[in-house]
Design a protein around this motif. Structure first.
Motif, PDB file in Angstrom:
ATOM      1  N   UNK A 151       0.815  -1.217   0.000  1.00  0.00           N
ATOM      2  CA  UNK A 151       0.000   0.000   0.000  1.00  0.00           C
ATOM      3  C   UNK A 151       0.848   1.266   0.000  1.00  0.00           C
ATOM      4  N   UNK A 152       2.002   1.212   0.681  1.00  0.00           N
ATOM      5  CA  UNK A 152       2.850   2.401   0.797  1.00  0.00           C
ATOM      6  C   UNK A 152       3.969   2.438  -0.240  1.00  0.00           C
ATOM      7  N   UNK A 153       4.081   1.383  -1.052  1.00  0.00           N
ATOM      8  CA  UNK A 153       5.129   1.342  -2.055  1.00  0.00           C
ATOM      9  C   UNK A 153       6.518   1.193  -1.460  1.00  0.00           C
ATOM     10  N   UNK A 154       6.633   0.381  -0.402  1.00  0.00           N
ATOM     11  CA  UNK A 154       7.903   0.197   0.287  1.00  0.00           C
ATOM     12  C   UNK A 154       8.478  -1.190   0.023  1.00  0.00           C
ATOM     13  N   UNK A 155       9.782  -1.327   0.266  1.00  0.00           N
ATOM     14  CA  UNK A 155      10.447  -2.618   0.214  1.00  0.00           C
ATOM     15  C   UNK A 155      10.988  -2.952   1.597  1.00  0.00           C
ATOM     16  N   UNK A 156      11.122  -4.233   1.904  1.00  0.00           N
ATOM     17  CA  UNK A 156      11.617  -4.646   3.211  1.00  0.00           C
ATOM     18  C   UNK A 156      12.482  -5.880   3.084  1.00  0.00           C
ATOM     19  N   UNK A 157      13.386  -6.027   4.042  1.00  0.00           N
ATOM     20  CA  UNK A 157      14.204  -7.233   4.148  1.00  0.00           C
ATOM     21  C   UNK A 157      14.181  -7.705   5.598  1.00  0.00           C
ATOM     22  N   UNK A 158      14.121  -9.009   5.764  1.00  0.00           N
ATOM     23  CA  UNK A 158      14.139  -9.584   7.098  1.00  0.00           C
ATOM     24  C   UNK A 158      15.567  -9.538   7.642  1.00  0.00           C
ATOM     25  N   UNK A 159      15.746  -8.897   8.795  1.00  0.00           N
ATOM     26  CA  UNK A 159      17.082  -8.816   9.395  1.00  0.00           C
ATOM     27  C   UNK A 159      17.155  -9.555  10.730  1.00  0.00           C
ATOM     28  N   UNK A 160      16.043 -10.115  11.174  1.00  0.00           N
ATOM     29  CA  UNK A 160      16.071 -10.854  12.430  1.00  0.00           C
ATOM     30  C   UNK A 160      14.722 -11.464  12.720  1.00  0.00           C
ATOM     31  N   UNK A 161      14.708 -12.351  13.687  1.00  0.00           N
ATOM     32  CA  UNK A 161      13.462 -13.000  14.099  1.00  0.00           C
ATOM     33  C   UNK A 161      13.411 -13.048  15.612  1.00  0.00           C
ATOM     34  N   UNK A 162      12.221 -12.895  16.163  1.00  0.00           N
ATOM     35  CA  UNK A 162      12.039 -12.926  17.611  1.00  0.00           C
ATOM     36  C   UNK A 162      11.406 -14.238  18.028  1.00  0.00           C
ATOM     37  N   UNK A 163      11.832 -14.736  19.163  1.00  0.00           N
ATOM     38  CA  UNK A 163      11.240 -15.948  19.728  1.00  0.00           C
ATOM     39  C   UNK A 163      10.117 -15.545  20.681  1.00  0.00           C
ATOM     40  N   UNK A 164       8.973 -16.188  20.549  1.00  0.00           N
ATOM     41  CA  UNK A 164       7.843 -15.949  21.430  1.00  0.00           C
ATOM     42  C   UNK A 164       7.807 -17.005  22.527  1.00  0.00           C
ATOM     43  N   UNK A 165       7.398 -16.599  23.718  1.00  0.00           N
ATOM     44  CA  UNK A 165       7.344 -17.518  24.847  1.00  0.00           C
ATOM     45  C   UNK A 165       5.953 -17.496  25.479  1.00  0.00           C
ATOM     46  N   UNK A 166       5.528 -18.644  25.951  1.00  0.00           N
ATOM     47  CA  UNK A 166       4.317 -18.726  26.755  1.00  0.00           C
ATOM     48  C   UNK A 166       4.720 -18.573  28.212  1.00  0.00           C
ATOM     49  N   UNK A 167       4.215 -17.542  28.871  1.00  0.00           N
ATOM     50  CA  UNK A 167       4.611 -17.223  30.237  1.00  0.00           C
ATOM     51  C   UNK A 167       3.462 -17.568  31.170  1.00  0.00           C
ATOM     52  N   UNK A 168       3.790 -18.303  32.229  1.00  0.00           N
ATOM     53  CA  UNK A 168       2.755 -18.763  33.147  1.00  0.00           C
ATOM     54  C   UNK A 168       3.238 -18.638  34.582  1.00  0.00           C
ATOM     55  N   UNK A 169       2.277 -18.448  35.502  1.00  0.00           N
ATOM     56  CA  UNK A 169       2.618 -18.421  36.927  1.00  0.00           C
ATOM     57  C   UNK A 169       2.876 -19.828  37.453  1.00  0.00           C
TER      58      UNK A 169
END
Length: 241
Positions: A151-169
């Motif tokens: 929509x904005x006419x932009x380009x992107x490159x992946x430079x990293x990835x984040x790990x998601x965690x399930x957090x519980x008491x």
């Protein structure tokens, strides 16, 4: 004696200014253990202890205080040399914005091809992407959807990835099913637009339950308040925005 690096001197100066490894690591955008290891390596290479530190406090040693002005002088001269080389090479100026993370040693990595100016305005991902689109920034490190790029006419490159965690008491160590997770979204759509979109889609695709909050507890201490009150694990957001 090992090969002392300018990067380690920058780390030394940052810790000396903050007298707190956690705050210095946040400012340098590196992990706390990595910062501690680099300071230890510098101390080993120099043959002196730079800091007296325990669990409660950090203080410069006499040697550290004596070497600090010389470290600052070396860094200033290195920056001046880099700037002079950039002018000789005719490199262009690049304005870069970010959300809460930048690649470490960004200036050192790019000095041969560009003069990088990091924008001080830290804004949500969709805002930074919009600033690239309108020309306020040349680059931004942020979350962005393919739809928004188109929509904005932009380009992107992946430079990293984040790990998601399930957090519980709970202290459970067994596998957690996606449909047993809670995923938080926030009513402040201006700040949390990028995360809300991601979280809602993840909940829809995996069967997790999306829960709308209004206290900014997607991250920070507020997040752990939700974890303590919830009866189900909550997926964390690795980004601030």
């Amino acid at each position: 004696m090992g090969l002392m690096e300018l990067r380690q001197l920058r780390y030394f100066v940052a810790v000396a200014e903050d007298l707190n490894f956690g705050r210095a690591a946040d400012r340098l955008l590196i992990a706390g253990p990595s910062l501690s290891q680099q300071i230890k390596a510098l101390e080993r290479d120099l043959g002196v202890r730079l800091f007296d530190r325990d669990r409660r406090s950090v203080a410069l040693t006499a040697a550290g205080a004596a070497l600090l002005p010389h470290a600052r002088d070396l860094l200033e001269r290195a920056d001046d040399l880099r700037n002079r080389a950039a002018r000789i090479a005719g490199s262009e100026s690049v304005r870069i914005g970010y959300v809460n993370w930048l690649p470490p040693d960004l200036t050192a990595r790019t000095s041969a091809v560009a003069r990088v100016h990091v924008d001080a305005w830290i804004a949500p991902s969709h805002t930074q992407a919009a600033r690239v689109a309108d020309g306020s920034l040349d680059l931004a490190v942020c979350w962005v959807r393919r739809q928004d790029l188109d929509e904005r006419g932009l380009n992107a490159r992946l430079i990293g990835a984040d790990r998601l965690y399930a957090v519980s008491a709970d202290r459970r160590s067994d596998d957690i099913r996606a449909r047993d997770l809670l995923v938080l979204t926030d009513t402040d759509v201006t700040t949390w637009s990028s995360w809300n979109v991601y979280a809602e889609r993840l909940a829809r695709d995996t069967g997790a339950r999306a829960v709308r909050i209004s206290d900014g507890g997607i991250t920070g201490p507020g997040f752990f308040d939700h974890v303590r009150r919830a009866r189900r694990p909550i997926l964390n957001s690795p980004k601030a925005h």
